[in-house]
Design an enzyme around this catalytic site. Sequence first.
Site: not given
Length: 332
Positions: A66, A96, A135, A167, A207-208, A230-231
């Site tokens: 990325q 981001c 993204k 996201h 995503n998200g 992700g997390r």
Amino acid sequence: MAGYPQHAFAVAPMMDWTDSFCRRFHRRLTSRALLYTEMVTSAAIRFGDRPKLLGFSPDEQPVALQLGGSDPGELAEAAAIGEAFGYVEINLNCGCPSDRVQSGRFGACLMREPDLVADCVAAMKAAVSVPVTVKCRIGVDDQDPEQSLDVLADAVLQAGADALWVHARKAWLKGLSPKENRDIPPLDYDRVLRLKQRLPEVFIGINGGIATLDDAERLLAVGLDGVMLGRAAYHDPGLLASVDRRIYGVDQPDTDLFDAVDAMRPVIAEHLAAGGRLGQVTRHMLGLFHGRPGARAWRRILTEGGVKAGAGLEVLDAALAAVRRPERAAVA
């Protein structure tokens, strides 16, 4: 979707988390998932220590790089360098929301400049043969997501982007911290699904807020092409052990978590022999036994022991014993 591999599952790029050791660990749990680097700026690649910034082990593949940036020529140069290092995909960060990213005119603030993003994608596509993806968020600040996401998507796809990872939240560039931007703006999966329905031939990944493989399977079932965790994948990496079977349909048992730890031993030993610290590797493994007896002791032993000078594999052995002890007691 022609030309873009069917990466139905990906682990998101996460700053300070998805380094090479993290990816090597995740790869021991799933052979199929697409793994991402942390975001690397095009300027850093142009002027910095490229082996340190971009080097990775072949056993991490498939890995995507990325990039952060907004200068088409600089991004093209960085993309070509990334391809030469062996990355299977180059991804442009348009999602981001951190202050540092905004000051550099990249990340989520690029949602406001779709023509510039398209120029960046076109330059990157001309420089590499691997897929170039984007993204993004569904919008930023007071943008209308119905308009902003379509405008960005159409611009980058016309420029040659091979896929979009979205996201499913807005980013608020003023008033919310990066951490708050991961939780407070409401999720809107339906908006991403409408984009997919409008662009049925385009790979659209989401995503998200995806916390489990059940969540991932539901999103794939309604027509989206890929899911990105992700997390959830970082804090509970054990869920990756089922990805190959559940997401990719591979006819094989789920990865044994103890086997995954054993497979990391040579990686850890090599790192220690080179003068590295145990905790630099094991910090990514703390959540492996999440929800199982002994998980708290596993985390404590690795956290406390991993930072001590001279800590070695004996710390890992002690942490494993703390997990195995209650499991053996349960069997007995």
